[in-house]
Design an enzyme around this catalytic site. Structure first.
Site, PDB file in Angstrom:
ATOM      1  N   MET A   1       0.762  -1.105  -0.068  1.00  0.00           N
ATOM      2  CA  MET A   1       0.053  -0.003   0.155  1.00  0.00           C
ATOM      3  C   MET A   1       0.904   1.265   0.037  1.00  0.00           C
ATOM      4  O   MET A   1       0.532   2.306   0.169  1.00  0.00           O
ATOM      5  CB  MET A   1      -1.034  -0.119   0.985  1.00  0.00           C
ATOM      6  CG  MET A   1      -1.986  -1.175   1.301  1.00  0.00           C
ATOM      7  SD  MET A   1      -3.607  -1.061   2.117  1.00  0.00           S
ATOM      8  CE  MET A   1      -2.909  -0.705   3.832  1.00  0.00           C
TER       9      MET A   1
ATOM     10  N   HIS B   1       9.693  -3.363   3.249  1.00  0.00           N
ATOM     11  CA  HIS B   1       8.961  -3.517   1.931  1.00  0.00           C
ATOM     12  C   HIS B   1      10.221  -3.849   0.967  1.00  0.00           C
ATOM     13  O   HIS B   1      10.138  -4.704   0.023  1.00  0.00           O
ATOM     14  CB  HIS B   1       8.248  -2.393   1.405  1.00  0.00           C
ATOM     15  CG  HIS B   1       7.076  -1.952   2.252  1.00  0.00           C
ATOM     16  ND1 HIS B   1       6.834  -0.841   3.067  1.00  0.00           N
ATOM     17  CD2 HIS B   1       5.726  -2.607   2.072  1.00  0.00           C
ATOM     18  CE1 HIS B   1       5.591  -1.085   3.495  1.00  0.00           C
ATOM     19  NE2 HIS B   1       5.010  -1.921   3.028  1.00  0.00           N
TER      20      HIS B   1
HETATM   21  O1  PAF Z   1      -0.211  -5.916   3.573  1.00  0.00           O
HETATM   22  C1  PAF Z   1      -0.652  -4.937   2.755  1.00  0.00           C
HETATM   23  O2  PAF Z   1       0.213  -4.058   2.567  1.00  0.00           O
HETATM   24  C2  PAF Z   1      -2.086  -5.064   2.153  1.00  0.00           C
HETATM   25  O3  PAF Z   1      -3.103  -5.664   3.187  1.00  0.00           O
HETATM   26  C3  PAF Z   1      -2.034  -5.818   0.901  1.00  0.00           C
HETATM   27  C4  PAF Z   1      -1.509  -7.186   0.783  1.00  0.00           C
HETATM   28  C5  PAF Z   1      -0.989  -4.681  -0.290  1.00  0.00           C
HETATM   29  C6  PAF Z   1      -3.363  -5.641   0.077  1.00  0.00           C
HETATM   30  O4  PAF Z   1      -4.057  -4.292  -0.102  1.00  0.00           O
END
Ligand code: PAF
Length: 282
Positions: free
Chosen positions: A26, A33
């Site tokens: 997100m 990330h």
């Molecule tokens: O973990 C996240 O950032 C969100 O739940 C995802 C998997 C991108 C779905 O919107």
């Protein structure tokens, strides 16, 4: 690095013979990330990262509007990490009409823990992940998708969805990335004030202690567990938190464990206005 703002643009960017390695996010990217991107890269021949703040997984009172959106910084980090394609669909592209057709997680998994405190959360997650998967992987023989273990229950829901829909996707779970003091990295950590940030580690400390107590209970686990969980919750409450749950579950399906099961300890609690989650396999 190609930026695709719609499903059509994404499909143009991917050649049919490519095996995508996909990391859904997100945005507001942090080291956790970037670690997922690094794990994904060698697993495919095209690394795709999606950035989409998914309205469907937020309750009306939650932080959809204020969720941090840091597009420029995210793109710079992804470029440096060697991402090939950023998929950042507009909401009108991913949801051109109200998304009334949804993917519901198995209630036995999706309605407990996070799902009990955030009703509809896993429907929102499963629905968007299914859409993202069809956007990235349609027509592909095989692909890989990478998720962090910090959202432990989410990873289990996605694995079950992929298995039950026979999607041609390998799902890789990656260990939680932590700050130097051990706090699990999360975009929501940015909401913490300085004193709250100094206190934030108490959640993972309480979970570790609960995990140790559960292991020490050994054969008497089932009998002692409710009291151990209540003690862990009360300890956090005394420190000013509002815990939703601190619990020990069996890893295979997140149900109440029996002695001898492989275990995971999971927790969610609010510190001020910020809700944090964490977990440890024990
Ligand atoms: O973990 C996240 O950032 C969100 O739940 C995802 C998997 C991108 C779905 O919107």
């Amino acid at each position: 690095m190609i930026i695709a703002r719609s499903i059509d643009e994404l499909r143009q960017a991917l050649s049919p013979s490519q095996r995508p390695a996909f990391v859904p996010t997100m945005g507001n990217l942090h080291d956790g990330h970037i670690q997922l991107v690094a794990r994904a890269k060698p697993l495919g021949d095209c690394t795709v990262v999606s950035i989409f703040v998914n309205r469907l997984q937020f309750l009306p009172h939650e932080d959809f509007d204020s969720y941090p959106r840091t597009w420029e910084a995210d793109c710079a980090k992804l470029q440096a990490a060697g991402c090939d394609v950023v998929f950042a669909p507009r909401e009108t592209d991913l949801y051109p009409e109200p998304q009334t057709f949804k993917v519901h997680a198995d209630p036995a998994l999706g309605d407990i823990l996070e799902g009990a405190f955030r009703p509809g959360f896993f429907t929102g997650v499963s629905t968007v992940v299914m859409k993202l998967f069809t956007a990235v992987f349609a027509g592909k023989v095989q692909g890989v998708a990478v998720f962090g273990k910090k959202d432990y229950q989410q990873l289990m829901v996605i694995r079950q969805m992929v298995r039950q829909f026979a999607l041609p996707i390998e799902v890789l779970g990656v260990e939680t990335c932590r700050a130097e003091d051990g706090l699990a990295l999360s975009s929501r950590n940015g909401y913490l004030s300085e004193p709250e940030r100094n206190q934030a580690l108490q959640l993972s400390m309480a979970l570790r202690e609960l995990g140790r107590d559960a292991l020490a209970a050994a054969e008497a686990l089932t009998r002692h567990l409710p009291a151990l969980e209540a003690k862990a919750m009360e300890g956090l409450r005394q420190s000013g938190w509002q815990p939703d749950y601190l619990t020990v579950r069996r890893r295979s399906d997140l149900q109440a464990p029996q002695a001898g099961d492989a275990l995971v300890v999971l927790g969610a609690a609010k510190l001020g206005a910020t809700r944090l989650i964490d977990n440890f396999e024990i």
